[in-house]
Enzyme design. Structure first.
Site, short mmCIF file in Angstrom:
data_model
loop_
_atom_site.label_atom_id
_atom_site.label_comp_id
_atom_site.label_asym_id
_atom_site.label_seq_id
_atom_site.Cartn_x
_atom_site.Cartn_y
_atom_site.Cartn_z
N LYS A 13 -3.63 -10.01 1.28
CA LYS A 13 -4.09 -8.82 0.52
C LYS A 13 -5.15 -9.23 -0.51
O LYS A 13 -6.18 -8.59 -0.63
CB LYS A 13 -2.92 -8.14 -0.20
CG LYS A 13 -1.84 -7.61 0.73
CD LYS A 13 -0.81 -6.77 -0.03
CE LYS A 13 0.06 -7.56 -0.98
NZ LYS A 13 0.94 -8.54 -0.33
N ARG A 88 5.61 -1.18 -5.05
CA ARG A 88 6.37 -2.03 -4.14
C ARG A 88 7.76 -1.48 -3.89
O ARG A 88 8.53 -2.10 -3.17
CB ARG A 88 6.52 -3.40 -4.77
CG ARG A 88 6.03 -4.55 -3.89
CD ARG A 88 5.61 -5.63 -4.81
NE ARG A 88 5.66 -6.95 -4.35
CZ ARG A 88 4.68 -7.82 -4.58
NH1 ARG A 88 3.58 -7.43 -5.18
NH2 ARG A 88 4.81 -9.06 -4.22
N ARG A 127 -0.68 -22.47 0.76
CA ARG A 127 -1.68 -22.01 -0.20
C ARG A 127 -1.79 -22.95 -1.41
O ARG A 127 -0.79 -23.42 -1.91
CB ARG A 127 -1.29 -20.63 -0.77
CG ARG A 127 -1.45 -19.51 0.16
CD ARG A 127 -1.53 -18.17 -0.53
NE ARG A 127 -0.38 -17.77 -1.30
CZ ARG A 127 0.00 -16.51 -1.46
NH1 ARG A 127 -0.68 -15.53 -0.88
NH2 ARG A 127 1.05 -16.21 -2.19
N ARG A 160 1.35 -22.31 -6.34
CA ARG A 160 2.07 -21.32 -7.15
C ARG A 160 3.56 -21.64 -7.11
O ARG A 160 4.09 -21.99 -6.05
CB ARG A 160 1.84 -19.94 -6.53
CG ARG A 160 1.07 -19.00 -7.41
CD ARG A 160 0.71 -17.76 -6.67
NE ARG A 160 1.85 -16.87 -6.43
CZ ARG A 160 1.76 -15.67 -5.91
NH1 ARG A 160 0.59 -15.20 -5.55
NH2 ARG A 160 2.82 -14.93 -5.71
N ARG A 171 11.15 -13.80 -0.81
CA ARG A 171 10.09 -12.81 -1.02
C ARG A 171 9.88 -11.97 0.23
O ARG A 171 9.65 -10.76 0.16
CB ARG A 171 8.79 -13.52 -1.43
CG ARG A 171 8.88 -14.09 -2.85
CD ARG A 171 7.74 -15.02 -3.15
NE ARG A 171 6.44 -14.39 -3.14
CZ ARG A 171 5.29 -15.05 -3.03
NH1 ARG A 171 5.29 -16.37 -2.94
NH2 ARG A 171 4.16 -14.40 -3.02
P1 AMP Z 1 2.48 -11.26 -5.78
O1 AMP Z 1 1.48 -12.12 -6.46
O2 AMP Z 1 2.00 -9.87 -5.52
O3 AMP Z 1 3.06 -11.91 -4.55
O4 AMP Z 1 3.70 -11.09 -6.82
C1 AMP Z 1 4.42 -12.21 -7.32
C2 AMP Z 1 5.75 -11.76 -7.86
O5 AMP Z 1 5.56 -10.85 -8.95
C3 AMP Z 1 6.67 -10.99 -6.89
O6 AMP Z 1 7.41 -11.87 -6.06
C4 AMP Z 1 7.54 -10.20 -7.85
O7 AMP Z 1 8.53 -11.02 -8.44
C5 AMP Z 1 6.55 -9.83 -8.94
N1 AMP Z 1 5.89 -8.52 -8.66
C6 AMP Z 1 4.57 -8.32 -8.38
N2 AMP Z 1 4.32 -7.02 -8.20
C7 AMP Z 1 5.50 -6.37 -8.35
C8 AMP Z 1 5.91 -5.00 -8.26
N3 AMP Z 1 5.03 -4.03 -7.96
N4 AMP Z 1 7.21 -4.72 -8.47
C9 AMP Z 1 8.11 -5.67 -8.79
N5 AMP Z 1 7.81 -6.98 -8.87
C10 AMP Z 1 6.52 -7.33 -8.67
#
Ligand code: AMP
Length: 218
Positions: A13, A88, A127, A160, A171
């Site tokens: 994304k 989400r 990554r 990360r 995840r």
């Molecule tokens: P991402 O970088 O989008 O993969 O997000 C990393 C982490 O941030 C996720 O695994 C969640 O713990 C948290 N996170 C990101 N966006 C959301 C969301 N919209 N709702 C809840 N947790 C989120």
């Protein structure tokens, strides 16, 4: 134009959102990036989010919604904006609908980037990003010239903390349980557009641009 980018973790994304920023001049709002910034700045929200993120779980809706509402209002929904990683959950989606309704705006499209689970794990665990300039790499698909060193600025590459194998499994499971229902939710609103994400990055980008150009000319 308001676009939501939906898809499992590691689908790409962020990579495709960059195209929307560069080619279509859209603002990019990534909930994950916002949370990582809060953590770096050691804010109260950052501290609250930490334990959920480190386990690969979602941060509670009330925290995320408050943060994203502020971010969206700061960016302004009048300009083009692409939401990456938000909403989400169905609860978050309803809150977003309420905010947009108050602002008299609509979601123009929800782009659903589809990638098979077995491919996701490989993509995420490989990554790496530059600790200096943030440039993205992959240990198999996009290697730096010198191992673990950024081609652009010479700083060390880092992984990360939630991109390790065991957290990635959580995840992906969290995605299926809590985020995948949004596909149906937006399908019923007739704004869902599926984008095949198992292909090469350039092919996905070409299909995304075709999709965008069609939307802009309609
Ligand atoms: P991402 O970088 O989008 O993969 O997000 C990393 C982490 O941030 C996720 O695994 C969640 O713990 C948290 N996170 C990101 N966006 C959301 C969301 N919209 N709702 C809840 N947790 C989120």
């Amino acid at each position: 134009m308001i676009i939501i980018f939906l898809g499992p973790p590691g689908a790409g994304k962020g990579t495709q959102c960059k195209v929307l920023v560069e080619r279509y001049r859209m603002n990019h709002l990534s909930s994950g990036d916002c949370l990582r910034r809060e953590r770096r700045n050691n804010t109260e929200l950052g501290q609250q989010a930490q334990s959920y993120m480190d386990k690969g779980q979602l941060v509670p809706d009330e925290l995320i919604v408050a943060m994203m509402m502020k971010e969206i209002e700061k960016t302004g929904v009048g300009a083009g904006v692409v939401l990456d990683g938000f909403p989400r959950t169905l609860g978050q989606a309803h809150e977003l609908d309420r905010l947009l309704e108050r602002a008299g705006k609509n979601i123009d499209a929800v782009i659903n980037l589809q990638v098979d689970d077995n491919e996701l794990e490989l993509r995420i665990t490989g990554r790496r990003s530059c600790s200096g300039c943030g440039a993205a790499y992959h240990i198999v698909f996009n290697t730096p010239r010198q191992e673990n060193i950024c081609d652009k600025c010479g700083q060390a590459l880092v992984q990360r903390s939630d991109d390790t194998a065991e957290i990635v499994k959580n995840r992906i499971a969290t995605y299926h349980k809590q985020t995948a229902p949004l596909v149906d939710f937006y399908q019923k609103k007739n704004i869902l557009k599926n984008l095949e994400g198992n292909a090469a990055i350039e092919k996905i980008t070409a299909n995304l641009c075709r999709m965008m150009d069609e939307m802009i000319t309609v």
